[in-house]
Motif scaffolding. Structure first.
Motif, PDB file in Angstrom:
ATOM      1  N   UNK A 238       0.850  -1.198   0.000  1.00 50.06           N
ATOM      2  CA  UNK A 238       0.000   0.000   0.000  1.00 50.06           C
ATOM      3  C   UNK A 238       0.883   1.245   0.000  1.00 50.06           C
ATOM      4  N   UNK A 239       0.460   2.259  -0.751  1.00 49.22           N
ATOM      5  CA  UNK A 239       1.106   3.571  -0.728  1.00 49.22           C
ATOM      6  C   UNK A 239       0.105   4.591  -0.201  1.00 49.22           C
ATOM      7  N   UNK A 240       0.549   5.428   0.726  1.00 52.84           N
ATOM      8  CA  UNK A 240      -0.262   6.494   1.292  1.00 52.84           C
ATOM      9  C   UNK A 240       0.395   7.829   0.957  1.00 52.84           C
ATOM     10  N   UNK A 241      -0.332   8.711   0.280  1.00 56.63           N
ATOM     11  CA  UNK A 241       0.167  10.049  -0.045  1.00 56.63           C
ATOM     12  C   UNK A 241      -0.440  11.037   0.952  1.00 56.63           C
ATOM     13  N   UNK A 242       0.413  11.731   1.689  1.00 56.94           N
ATOM     14  CA  UNK A 242      -0.045  12.629   2.748  1.00 56.94           C
ATOM     15  C   UNK A 242       0.520  14.025   2.521  1.00 56.94           C
ATOM     16  N   UNK A 243      -0.149  15.018   3.090  1.00 56.97           N
ATOM     17  CA  UNK A 243       0.297  16.403   2.929  1.00 56.97           C
ATOM     18  C   UNK A 243       1.622  16.666   3.628  1.00 56.97           C
ATOM     19  N   UNK A 244       1.759  16.155   4.841  1.00 55.58           N
ATOM     20  CA  UNK A 244       2.909  16.497   5.682  1.00 55.58           C
ATOM     21  C   UNK A 244       3.443  15.215   6.323  1.00 55.58           C
ATOM     22  N   UNK A 245       4.434  14.567   5.693  1.00 49.57           N
ATOM     23  CA  UNK A 245       4.955  13.309   6.245  1.00 49.57           C
ATOM     24  C   UNK A 245       5.477  13.440   7.663  1.00 49.57           C
ATOM     25  N   UNK A 246       6.082  14.572   8.003  1.00 49.14           N
ATOM     26  CA  UNK A 246       6.608  14.736   9.359  1.00 49.14           C
ATOM     27  C   UNK A 246       5.490  14.626  10.393  1.00 49.14           C
ATOM     28  N   UNK A 247       4.406  15.369  10.182  1.00 48.50           N
ATOM     29  CA  UNK A 247       3.290  15.330  11.129  1.00 48.50           C
ATOM     30  C   UNK A 247       2.631  13.956  11.138  1.00 48.50           C
ATOM     31  N   UNK A 248       2.552  13.325   9.960  1.00 44.14           N
ATOM     32  CA  UNK A 248       1.939  12.000   9.886  1.00 44.14           C
ATOM     33  C   UNK A 248       2.749  10.991  10.688  1.00 44.14           C
ATOM     34  N   UNK A 249       4.064  10.995  10.496  1.00 49.93           N
ATOM     35  CA  UNK A 249       4.917  10.053  11.225  1.00 49.93           C
ATOM     36  C   UNK A 249       4.896  10.346  12.728  1.00 49.93           C
ATOM     37  N   UNK A 250       4.829  11.618  13.071  1.00 52.14           N
ATOM     38  CA  UNK A 250       4.798  11.977  14.492  1.00 52.14           C
ATOM     39  C   UNK A 250       3.582  11.348  15.165  1.00 52.14           C
ATOM     40  N   UNK A 251       2.434  11.389  14.508  1.00 53.70           N
ATOM     41  CA  UNK A 251       1.230  10.790  15.066  1.00 53.70           C
ATOM     42  C   UNK A 251       1.291   9.262  15.009  1.00 53.70           C
ATOM     43  N   UNK A 252       1.804   8.735  13.887  1.00 52.61           N
ATOM     44  CA  UNK A 252       1.861   7.284  13.743  1.00 52.61           C
ATOM     45  C   UNK A 252       2.857   6.650  14.710  1.00 52.61           C
ATOM     46  N   UNK A 253       3.900   7.385  15.059  1.00 54.14           N
ATOM     47  CA  UNK A 253       4.871   6.882  16.029  1.00 54.14           C
ATOM     48  C   UNK A 253       4.246   6.694  17.408  1.00 54.14           C
ATOM     49  N   UNK A 254       3.214   7.476  17.699  1.00 55.74           N
ATOM     50  CA  UNK A 254       2.518   7.343  18.979  1.00 55.74           C
ATOM     51  C   UNK A 254       1.598   6.124  18.964  1.00 55.74           C
ATOM     52  N   UNK A 255       0.836   5.958  17.881  1.00 55.51           N
ATOM     53  CA  UNK A 255      -0.168   4.892  17.844  1.00 55.51           C
ATOM     54  C   UNK A 255       0.366   3.567  17.300  1.00 55.51           C
ATOM     55  N   UNK A 256       1.435   3.618  16.481  1.00 50.82           N
ATOM     56  CA  UNK A 256       1.952   2.392  15.852  1.00 50.82           C
ATOM     57  C   UNK A 256       3.477   2.346  15.958  1.00 50.82           C
ATOM     58  N   UNK A 257       4.021   2.610  17.104  1.00 53.80           N
ATOM     59  CA  UNK A 257       5.476   2.692  17.239  1.00 53.80           C
ATOM     60  C   UNK A 257       6.158   1.372  16.890  1.00 53.80           C
ATOM     61  N   UNK A 258       5.437   0.245  17.057  1.00 55.38           N
ATOM     62  CA  UNK A 258       6.028  -1.060  16.776  1.00 55.38           C
ATOM     63  C   UNK A 258       6.250  -1.288  15.285  1.00 55.38           C
ATOM     64  N   UNK A 259       5.686  -0.423  14.440  1.00 57.57           N
ATOM     65  CA  UNK A 259       5.924  -0.534  13.007  1.00 57.57           C
ATOM     66  C   UNK A 259       7.315  -0.012  12.629  1.00 57.57           C
TER      67      UNK A 259
END
Length: 419
Positions: free
Chosen positions: A100-121
């Motif tokens: 899967x590919x996800x295109x997002x506006x702001x990768x930094x903000x996206x990763x910051x949130x994803x690191x909180x909810x899916x840090x094990x990834x």
């Protein structure tokens, strides 16, 4: 009739030809769109009996996977698609890892949130370095950040057991299943740039081939109407860029056959194989056996796949026929591959960096056409090779040594065993 293609600004190639194109980028369908929200998830029985369809993972399943990630806050998800042998049947493949590919506006903000909810990834490097490190790593290679060998839980409807007499609806139960996925994050701007300029020919090359656009209409939303319109506008930008990408792919593939075809015919299936191979030109994975050498053929010639290619490219080929560049029937194209005027028309559909006089050739020499085709092949490899190499190296830091080693060994095994 002629029309000017309005292209985004790309880095100019040497001695670039800057003339209007003879074809305009119409609305070409590049993806399988199964966006019927009323359709239930695939059942176990359907998985066993629907052998004629190349689709291995339904859009409902793909949407369920995407909904497990941040979609609105932070980086805001604009566009997503599934691809690969876990999504589309490639000969004897079964529903394996879903790409899967996800295109997002702001990768930094996206990763910051994803690191909180899916840090094990994330790899240990990424968890320690945080969002800034991840964002720094994202900007290497083709500006994608991949997470392979991730497991997500999704709900799958079981077989129908009967009819509910009260509602007259089928009675079913759902089971939570675990799917193995690999997902990549890209900036929407970087995706558009690759589609229009072929800066890396990474996602642009991936989107030369059939993909499954993921329905985002059912993703959670807490945005205002204005924000939602922004997302719609971004998706329209991607669609427009993809139109240019597909037109460039057809044009480049025809140009690549210059000087080699005396009978002036080209089977459409061969054209599709050439298009599919563009993004593997110079790819170190192909050169080292880390990729299935039959991959291109599988992408095109697996039962059910050619219809998807036809869906992507038939309108472009029809436009070229109306423009007098070629004639076609259901199985082949007819055109003069060595005609300099035709080559000049086609090269105008390529990104600026590839609009080189030498690729067109000289009307006084057929050998110059062959040399031009070989030059184009070399230029494409020069784009693909560094991006593919750096993206592979980046995987050791983004995915971690263990996952990267496992992924590399799986690729090597697939490549070596197919030889």
């Amino acid at each position: 009739m002629s029309a000017i293609i309005i292209k985004r600004s790309c880095c100019l190639g040497r001695r670039a030809i800057n003339k209007p194109s003879t074809l305009s980028p119409r609305t070409f369908s590049s993806t399988i769109q199964t966006q019927d929200t009323a359709e239930p998830p695939i059942t176990k029985q359907q998985r066993q009996t629907n052998n004629n369809s190349p689709l291995l993972t339904t859009n409902n399943e793909l949407t369920a996977i995407v909904n497990s990630f941040p979609t609105t806050t932070g980086g805001r998800l604009n566009y997503a698609f599934g691809y690969g042998s876990g999504v589309l049947q490639q000969q004897s493949s079964s529903a394996g890892m879903v790409d899967i590919i996800l295109a997002v506006d702001d990768p930094y903000s996206w990763h910051k949130e994803n690191l909180v909810s899916q840090s094990h990834h994330y790899s240990g490097f990424a968890r320690v370095g945080g969002a800034r490190f991840v964002h720094w790593m994202q900007n290497f290679g083709a500006r994608l950040y991949f997470h392979p060998f991730v497991y997500v839980d999704i709900n799958v409807m079981n077989d129908v057991h009967g009819i509910d007499t009260a509602t007259n609806h089928p009675t079913t139960t759902t089971t939570t299943i675990q799917r193995e996925i690999k997902y990549g994050i890209v900036s929407t701007d970087d995706l558009i740039e690759d589609l229009t300029c072929w800066k890396y020919l990474y996602l642009a090359g991936r989107m030369h081939k059939p993909t499954v656009e993921i329905d985002l209409s059912t993703t959670p939303s807490s945005e205002s109407d204005i924000q939602e319109q922004v997302v719609v506008n971004r998706r329209n930008e991607i669609a427009e860029a993809q139109q240019q990408n597909l037109l460039a792919a057809v044009s480049a593939s025809i140009l690549l056959h210059g000087g080699e075809n005396e009978d002036m015919t080209l089977p459409i299936i061969q054209l599709y194989n050439t298009i599919a191979g563009i993004s593997y030109a110079g790819d170190i994975r192909m050169q080292t056996g880390a990729e299935d050498p039959n991959k291109v053929k599988k992408l095109v010639e697996t039962p059910g796949m050619q219809a998807l290619w036809d869906n992507m490219y038939s309108l472009i080929l029809s436009d070229m026929q109306r423009s007098g560049i070629l004639t076609k029937d259901e199985v082949k194209l007819e055109l003069d591959f060595n005609d300099i005027a035709m080559r000049k028309q086609l090269i105008q559909n390529l990104p600026n960096r590839l609009q080189l006089d030498e690729i067109v050739g000289d009307a006084t020499s057929k050998d110059s056409v062959l040399r031009g085709s070989e030059l184009l092949r070399t230029e494409l490899a020069n784009i693909v090779a560094p991006a593919a190499k750096s993206q592979s190296i980046k995987g050791f830091f983004s995915a971690g040594v263990s996952k990267s080693f496992t992924y590399a060994m799986a690729k090597f095994a697939k490549g070596r065993l197919k030889k």
